[in-house]
Design a protein around this motif. Sequence first.
Motif, PDB file in Angstrom:
ATOM      1  N   LEU A   1      -7.546-102.100  17.990  1.00  0.00           N
ATOM      2  CA  LEU A   1      -6.415-101.175  18.088  1.00  0.00           C
ATOM      3  C   LEU A   1      -6.202-100.552  16.713  1.00  0.00           C
ATOM      4  CD1 LEU A   1      -3.806 -99.981  19.395  1.00  0.00           C
ATOM      5  CD2 LEU A   1      -2.648-102.105  18.714  1.00  0.00           C
ATOM      6  N   LEU A   2      -6.153 -99.222  16.668  1.00  0.00           N
ATOM      7  CA  LEU A   2      -5.922 -98.481  15.427  1.00  0.00           C
ATOM      8  C   LEU A   2      -4.532 -97.862  15.464  1.00  0.00           C
ATOM      9  CD1 LEU A   2      -6.687 -96.871  12.810  1.00  0.00           C
ATOM     10  CD2 LEU A   2      -7.803 -95.205  14.325  1.00  0.00           C
ATOM     11  N   THR A   3      -3.729 -98.114  14.429  1.00  0.00           N
ATOM     12  CA  THR A   3      -2.394 -97.531  14.295  1.00  0.00           C
ATOM     13  C   THR A   3      -2.153 -97.179  12.825  1.00  0.00           C
ATOM     14  OG1 THR A   3      -1.120 -99.521  13.708  1.00  0.00           O
ATOM     15  CG2 THR A   3      -1.602 -99.177  16.053  1.00  0.00           C
ATOM     16  N   PRO A   4      -1.085 -96.445  12.528  1.00  0.00           N
ATOM     17  CA  PRO A   4      -0.663 -96.377  11.124  1.00  0.00           C
ATOM     18  C   PRO A   4      -0.288 -97.778  10.649  1.00  0.00           C
ATOM     19  CG  PRO A   4       0.502 -94.736  12.468  1.00  0.00           C
ATOM     20  CD  PRO A   4      -0.188 -95.672  13.422  1.00  0.00           C
ATOM     21  N   ALA A   5      -0.443 -98.044   9.373  1.00  0.00           N
ATOM     22  CA  ALA A   5       0.076 -99.291   8.811  1.00  0.00           C
ATOM     23  C   ALA A   5       1.557 -99.145   8.477  1.00  0.00           C
ATOM     24  CB  ALA A   5      -0.715 -99.686   7.566  1.00  0.00           C
ATOM     25  N   LEU A   6       1.985 -97.914   8.219  1.00  0.00           N
ATOM     26  CA  LEU A   6       3.376 -97.609   7.886  1.00  0.00           C
ATOM     27  C   LEU A   6       3.865 -96.483   8.781  1.00  0.00           C
ATOM     28  CD1 LEU A   6       2.981 -97.322   3.981  1.00  0.00           C
ATOM     29  CD2 LEU A   6       3.671 -99.358   5.252  1.00  0.00           C
ATOM     30  N   GLY A   7       5.163 -96.434   8.999  1.00  0.00           N
ATOM     31  CA  GLY A   7       5.732 -95.332   9.756  1.00  0.00           C
ATOM     32  C   GLY A   7       5.931 -94.082   8.932  1.00  0.00           C
TER      33      GLY A   7
ATOM     34  N   GLY B   1      10.198 -96.608  19.076  1.00  0.00           N
ATOM     35  CA  GLY B   1      10.699 -95.320  19.521  1.00  0.00           C
ATOM     36  C   GLY B   1      11.243 -94.476  18.388  1.00  0.00           C
ATOM     37  N   THR B   2      11.077 -94.923  17.156  1.00  0.00           N
ATOM     38  CA  THR B   2      11.541 -94.173  15.987  1.00  0.00           C
ATOM     39  C   THR B   2      10.514 -93.105  15.610  1.00  0.00           C
ATOM     40  OG1 THR B   2      10.617 -95.946  14.619  1.00  0.00           O
ATOM     41  CG2 THR B   2      12.978 -96.009  15.052  1.00  0.00           C
ATOM     42  N   THR B   3      10.942 -92.190  14.776  1.00  0.00           N
ATOM     43  CA  THR B   3      10.070 -91.094  14.355  1.00  0.00           C
ATOM     44  C   THR B   3       8.996 -91.598  13.409  1.00  0.00           C
ATOM     45  OG1 THR B   3      11.893 -89.511  14.557  1.00  0.00           O
ATOM     46  CG2 THR B   3      10.003 -88.845  13.221  1.00  0.00           C
ATOM     47  N   VAL B   4       7.771 -91.149  13.638  1.00  0.00           N
ATOM     48  CA  VAL B   4       6.658 -91.450  12.741  1.00  0.00           C
ATOM     49  C   VAL B   4       6.377 -90.214  11.907  1.00  0.00           C
ATOM     50  CG1 VAL B   4       4.228 -92.105  12.597  1.00  0.00           C
ATOM     51  CG2 VAL B   4       5.701 -93.131  14.343  1.00  0.00           C
ATOM     52  N   HIS B   5       6.310 -90.383  10.609  1.00  0.00           N
ATOM     53  CA  HIS B   5       6.103 -89.266   9.689  1.00  0.00           C
ATOM     54  C   HIS B   5       4.788 -88.563   9.996  1.00  0.00           C
ATOM     55  CE1 HIS B   5       5.658 -87.110   5.855  1.00  0.00           C
ATOM     56  NE2 HIS B   5       6.943 -87.361   5.635  1.00  0.00           N
ATOM     57  N   VAL B   6       4.790 -87.251   9.815  1.00  0.00           N
ATOM     58  CA  VAL B   6       3.595 -86.460  10.105  1.00  0.00           C
ATOM     59  C   VAL B   6       2.392 -86.935   9.304  1.00  0.00           C
ATOM     60  CG1 VAL B   6       4.208 -84.693   8.394  1.00  0.00           C
ATOM     61  CG2 VAL B   6       2.683 -84.114  10.302  1.00  0.00           C
ATOM     62  N   GLU B   7       2.605 -87.427   8.086  1.00  0.00           N
ATOM     63  CA  GLU B   7       1.484 -87.912   7.274  1.00  0.00           C
ATOM     64  C   GLU B   7       0.889 -89.185   7.859  1.00  0.00           C
ATOM     65  OE1 GLU B   7      -0.101 -86.442   4.996  1.00  0.00           O
ATOM     66  OE2 GLU B   7       1.148 -85.475   3.484  1.00  0.00           O
ATOM     67  N   ALA B   8       1.724 -90.035   8.446  1.00  0.00           N
ATOM     68  CA  ALA B   8       1.209 -91.248   9.083  1.00  0.00           C
ATOM     69  C   ALA B   8       0.396 -90.904  10.325  1.00  0.00           C
ATOM     70  CB  ALA B   8       2.361 -92.185   9.441  1.00  0.00           C
ATOM     71  N   VAL B   9       0.843 -89.889  11.061  1.00  0.00           N
ATOM     72  CA  VAL B   9       0.073 -89.413  12.216  1.00  0.00           C
ATOM     73  C   VAL B   9      -1.269 -88.863  11.748  1.00  0.00           C
ATOM     74  CG1 VAL B   9       0.019 -87.763  14.122  1.00  0.00           C
ATOM     75  CG2 VAL B   9       2.168 -88.934  13.535  1.00  0.00           C
ATOM     76  N   ARG B  10      -1.255 -88.084  10.685  1.00  0.00           N
ATOM     77  CA  ARG B  10      -2.492 -87.520  10.151  1.00  0.00           C
ATOM     78  C   ARG B  10      -3.438 -88.613   9.667  1.00  0.00           C
ATOM     79  NH1 ARG B  10       0.563 -82.908   6.555  1.00  0.00           N
ATOM     80  NH2 ARG B  10       0.863 -81.357   8.241  1.00  0.00           N
ATOM     81  N   ALA B  11      -2.868 -89.684   9.109  1.00  0.00           N
ATOM     82  CA  ALA B  11      -3.711 -90.782   8.626  1.00  0.00           C
ATOM     83  C   ALA B  11      -4.522 -91.379   9.770  1.00  0.00           C
ATOM     84  CB  ALA B  11      -2.850 -91.856   7.956  1.00  0.00           C
ATOM     85  N   VAL B  12      -3.882 -91.570  10.926  1.00  0.00           N
ATOM     86  CA  VAL B  12      -4.584 -92.136  12.068  1.00  0.00           C
ATOM     87  C   VAL B  12      -5.580 -91.137  12.653  1.00  0.00           C
ATOM     88  CG1 VAL B  12      -4.270 -92.923  14.447  1.00  0.00           C
ATOM     89  CG2 VAL B  12      -2.798 -93.800  12.641  1.00  0.00           C
ATOM     90  N   THR B  13      -5.174 -89.879  12.772  1.00  0.00           N
ATOM     91  CA  THR B  13      -6.087 -88.855  13.277  1.00  0.00           C
ATOM     92  C   THR B  13      -7.309 -88.727  12.388  1.00  0.00           C
ATOM     93  OG1 THR B  13      -4.198 -87.642  14.198  1.00  0.00           O
ATOM     94  CG2 THR B  13      -6.271 -86.437  13.967  1.00  0.00           C
ATOM     95  N   ASP B  14      -7.076 -88.763  11.094  1.00  0.00           N
ATOM     96  CA  ASP B  14      -8.171 -88.689  10.128  1.00  0.00           C
ATOM     97  C   ASP B  14      -9.103 -89.891  10.267  1.00  0.00           C
ATOM     98  OD1 ASP B  14      -9.357 -87.702   7.414  1.00  0.00           O
ATOM     99  OD2 ASP B  14      -8.794 -89.782   7.023  1.00  0.00           O
ATOM    100  N   ALA B  15      -8.542 -91.085  10.398  1.00  0.00           N
ATOM    101  CA  ALA B  15      -9.363 -92.286  10.549  1.00  0.00           C
ATOM    102  C   ALA B  15     -10.162 -92.236  11.844  1.00  0.00           C
ATOM    103  CB  ALA B  15      -8.476 -93.531  10.520  1.00  0.00           C
ATOM    104  N   ALA B  16      -9.534 -91.745  12.914  1.00  0.00           N
ATOM    105  CA  ALA B  16     -10.247 -91.629  14.182  1.00  0.00           C
ATOM    106  C   ALA B  16     -11.441 -90.695  14.056  1.00  0.00           C
ATOM    107  CB  ALA B  16      -9.297 -91.143  15.270  1.00  0.00           C
TER     108      ALA B  16
ATOM    109  N   ALA C   1      11.987 -99.666  10.739  1.00  0.00           N
ATOM    110  CA  ALA C   1      11.601 -98.303  11.112  1.00  0.00           C
ATOM    111  C   ALA C   1      10.457 -97.776  10.257  1.00  0.00           C
ATOM    112  CB  ALA C   1      12.809 -97.368  11.011  1.00  0.00           C
ATOM    113  N   ALA C   2      10.443 -98.137   8.985  1.00  0.00           N
ATOM    114  CA  ALA C   2       9.361 -97.679   8.107  1.00  0.00           C
ATOM    115  C   ALA C   2       8.096 -98.494   8.293  1.00  0.00           C
ATOM    116  CB  ALA C   2       9.805 -97.736   6.639  1.00  0.00           C
TER     117      ALA C   2
END
Length: 502
Positions: free
Chosen positions: A378-384, A268-283, A430-431
């Motif tokens: 399952l695809l996720t960020p590796a880091l938060g 439930g912690t905040t995920v950095h915008v770059e980590a979100v972009r990493a997953v979106t980019d991979a998708a 969290a990270a």
Amino acid sequence: MRYDEYRDHDAVGLAELVARGEVHPTELLRLALDRCAQVDPSINAVSLLMEQVGTRLADRSEHTGPLAGVPFLLKDLAQDFAGYPTSGGTGPLRSVPAERNSLTVERWLAAGLIVFGKTTTPEFGSKGITETRTFGATRNPWDLERTPGGSSGGSAAAVAAGIVPVAGASDGGGSIRIPAACTGLFGLKAGRGLIPGGPAVGDPLFGAVSEGVLSRSVRDSAVMLDILSAPDPGAPYHVPRPDRPFRDAVTAPPRRLRIGFTSESPLGTTVHVEAVRAVTDAAGLLEELGHTVEPAAPAIDGRQLALDFMTVWTANVAKTIAEACRVTRCAPGDFDVDTQVLAAVGRAVGGPELMAAHARWNDYTRTLAEFHQRYDLLLTPALGEPPIRIGQNRTPALADTVLPSLLRLGAGHVLGRTGFYRDLVTANLAAVPFTQLANITGRPAMSVPTYWTAAGLPLGTQFVGAPGSEYLLLQLAAELETARPWAHRRPAAVDHQLVSIK
């Protein structure tokens, strides 16, 4: 051979040159040692230099094995080399020589690798960063003010900085995938039991730990999996192996896959915008390659999972410190304060509480299995978030002063139920909130360097597979490696530092 030629080859490529007689292992070792002397003062990746061992191995008259002649570094945790200490990142064990080689080390030596040192790790592998009182901070070659991750941070820094093409690692909560994601490398954690860890241990941390490597190429990790995954008659159980070598996985793309992805933190912690972009980019890249990708996640209570993971982890740290003190006659206060806290909390864990936490691992495993009935991966960020700065997770100075006294008074049973301890757990996780699930469930998982941030930092993406999916994961990794190569990328920060020093 020039250093730039050495750097341009992966381990398989170097071994092929040795086999053809185009280069001798002594020449490769010298290049590795020279590079180590050049960059290690800046990155602090090597905790123990074993140059005499490396020279002896390189000087042998015959070199056989799939990686014969390739320089190699062990992780300074559980990867025992007879006659040399395995410090586990801690001072008390720096002078205790191992009585025998671990099974992984035996297999690496049989494969022809030239071992010449060990790499830094946080104390007993208990952090996603590599900073200790004994060895100091290990730094990321991409940005020397940032961490290379942990607990295989020294190995990651050494590979990323070009000391060796591949290095020993292990993963009990993300310790292969986190450093891979921080340093632009490939890291595969094998599923439970595929890589036997004996003879000193059988099923460490209830099977959550797997030995392995960090590499610049997928084929190096595939060959290493062939080397490490042979059955061991003394292992607690036998896991079926594929009917083809893992090395073959890199020669053909996978079937079209159905992949569920999420970038929401299970804590439930905040995920950095770059980590979100990493997953979106991979998708997006996966869809371009013909795979079906859609938002989805297993219905798991991530906060409870984290607590259940830490209950088992802290109990194991308490046991590990007790063993170290028995062998060395040291005191609990001789360890890092964070380690003392974990051990104190672990000593306060009762048997019923420990077994209840471990029993809930089954719930998470079955929920993830339900997910894998619908999705191959399952695809996720590796880091938060991108690799954090050195010292960001350091224990506050006041707590560093006060806590040892409280712990000596037996405050562990109270501390484990305080907000401070929960904050300490959150700060550590969290990270890196995405990786523990694969360890608890015993599933194979990998971090693939598909993304770099706007600031030029690596930020890997994680794929978690079903039991026995290592071959499939390697196939997909090789497909991604071809579609978006990464081995040509070089971290400029460490070489820029060398220039500035000169």
